[in-house]
Design a protein around this motif. Sequence first.
Motif, mmCIF file in Angstrom:
data_model
loop_
_atom_site.group_PDB
_atom_site.id
_atom_site.type_symbol
_atom_site.label_atom_id
_atom_site.label_comp_id
_atom_site.label_asym_id
_atom_site.label_seq_id
_atom_site.Cartn_x
_atom_site.Cartn_y
_atom_site.Cartn_z
ATOM 1 N N UNK A 244 -83.370 82.430 -3.273
ATOM 2 C CA UNK A 244 -83.972 82.471 -4.289
ATOM 3 C C UNK A 244 -85.683 82.211 -4.115
ATOM 4 N N UNK A 245 -85.862 81.193 -3.062
ATOM 5 C CA UNK A 245 -87.065 80.837 -2.964
ATOM 6 C C UNK A 245 -88.176 81.902 -2.198
ATOM 7 N N UNK A 246 -87.090 82.898 -1.458
ATOM 8 C CA UNK A 246 -88.031 83.975 -0.741
ATOM 9 C C UNK A 246 -88.765 84.953 -1.895
ATOM 10 N N UNK A 247 -88.440 84.586 -3.131
ATOM 11 C CA UNK A 247 -88.868 85.619 -4.209
ATOM 12 C C UNK A 247 -90.176 84.970 -4.817
ATOM 13 N N UNK A 248 -90.429 83.695 -4.656
ATOM 14 C CA UNK A 248 -91.711 83.112 -5.101
ATOM 15 C C UNK A 248 -92.868 83.857 -4.112
ATOM 16 N N UNK A 249 -93.902 83.959 -4.899
ATOM 17 C CA UNK A 249 -95.041 84.745 -4.432
ATOM 18 C C UNK A 249 -96.232 83.812 -3.756
ATOM 19 N N UNK A 250 -96.795 84.490 -2.702
ATOM 20 C CA UNK A 250 -97.719 83.376 -2.013
ATOM 21 C C UNK A 250 -98.779 83.034 -3.151
ATOM 22 N N UNK A 251 -99.123 84.008 -4.026
ATOM 23 C CA UNK A 251 -100.033 83.477 -5.256
ATOM 24 C C UNK A 251 -100.028 82.244 -5.823
ATOM 25 N N UNK A 252 -98.420 81.990 -6.027
ATOM 26 C CA UNK A 252 -98.235 80.994 -6.523
ATOM 27 C C UNK A 252 -98.540 79.423 -5.838
ATOM 28 N N UNK A 253 -98.395 79.557 -4.457
ATOM 29 C CA UNK A 253 -98.678 78.045 -4.164
ATOM 30 C C UNK A 253 -99.706 78.182 -2.893
ATOM 31 N N UNK A 254 -100.451 79.146 -3.143
ATOM 32 C CA UNK A 254 -101.496 79.396 -1.999
ATOM 33 C C UNK A 254 -102.887 79.884 -3.013
ATOM 34 N N UNK A 255 -102.869 80.742 -3.344
ATOM 35 C CA UNK A 255 -104.149 81.092 -3.773
ATOM 36 C C UNK A 255 -104.358 80.682 -5.214
ATOM 37 N N UNK A 256 -103.545 80.437 -5.969
ATOM 38 C CA UNK A 256 -103.755 79.614 -7.455
ATOM 39 C C UNK A 256 -104.278 78.312 -7.031
ATOM 40 N N UNK A 257 -103.913 77.361 -6.277
ATOM 41 C CA UNK A 257 -104.708 76.082 -6.244
ATOM 42 C C UNK A 257 -105.959 76.241 -5.379
ATOM 43 N N UNK A 258 -106.023 77.292 -4.513
ATOM 44 C CA UNK A 258 -107.421 77.733 -3.927
ATOM 45 C C UNK A 258 -108.418 77.983 -5.279
ATOM 46 N N UNK A 259 -107.929 78.980 -5.983
ATOM 47 C CA UNK A 259 -108.683 79.393 -7.175
ATOM 48 C C UNK A 259 -109.260 78.096 -8.138
ATOM 49 N N UNK A 260 -108.337 77.358 -8.422
ATOM 50 C CA UNK A 260 -108.906 76.043 -9.108
ATOM 51 C C UNK A 260 -109.968 75.232 -8.493
ATOM 52 N N UNK A 261 -109.719 75.162 -6.856
ATOM 53 C CA UNK A 261 -110.735 74.342 -6.482
ATOM 54 C C UNK A 261 -112.123 75.159 -6.462
#
Length: 297
Positions: A51-68
């Motif tokens: 299941x975890x393999x289906x989570x996208x890079x966007x969720x845990x890396x790009x999204x918080x970088x975008x907030x910053x």
Amino acid sequence: FVIDHKYYVKDNYFYCKDSGGNIKWEVEIWGFEKGPAIVNFNYKIVKPKALVSRLSVETFLLRPLMYYKLLEKGYVMIHSAGVSKEGEAYIFPGRGGAFKTSLTMGFIKRANFKYLGDDRVILYQDRVLSFPAHFYSFQYTYQKRDDEFISYFDKLKFIFNHDKYINYINKNVLPIEDSSKLRAVFFVVKKNTREVKFTKLETQEAITKLINSSKMEMKAISDSIPGFFLNPYYTYMQAYSYVFPKSRVGKYWDNLKKELGAILKKDIPIYEIKIPEKYTQTVFREVLTFVRGLKWP
């Protein structure tokens, strides 16, 4: 600098090899402090069917970088629902499962409000900007269901059957507002109680709650499927801040507090709403009645 034999840090730069769940990766980030952010990412799925393999890079890396990066320009992303009427925005910050989406659906379907977001909105100066993070699932529910309650199971079902549902969506149906002036803030908390309770909050208390919510948000890998492992980006920020404590990364939470203080001025009404664990139409009507009756201080 090498931190914990793992994180390689220099001015405006970060690199490491890492793993979590069933994924291994290496990541390189340029542009922490200045210039555009450039991310090089390479990964390997250890167990493809997990299941975890289906989570996208966007969720845990790009999204918080975008907030910053948004905060650098004065835009604050918060975990909140938002609706608008007659050019005024009402936002409902809250953690997952606090009925933010259900309240949003009720305001739109039953009270002719417009949609700003059901999970996130952006605050900028005196305005609330729309950020439809889960737009398709919300719009599908808006069109296909009579009730407002969105269960955790319903969200999961949509995530893993996204292509099946998206074909049924009429993209011109949902009333959307791009931005509105901030009118009031309502923190939503689910509580083991039978009654809806409203409590007025002081501005500094509200700012502290929003900052703590942001910290929880950044630590979680996914809002939809939390708890598999901590968001590595939060750790990356800490490693960079350890080397450069006076950097923008090191002062991120101080800068967030400053921006929220400028946005949540004393004339903005702020309340906490305690909602029973069982969401009903009676609960929604009480919240709607309170919002409609709100007066300026």
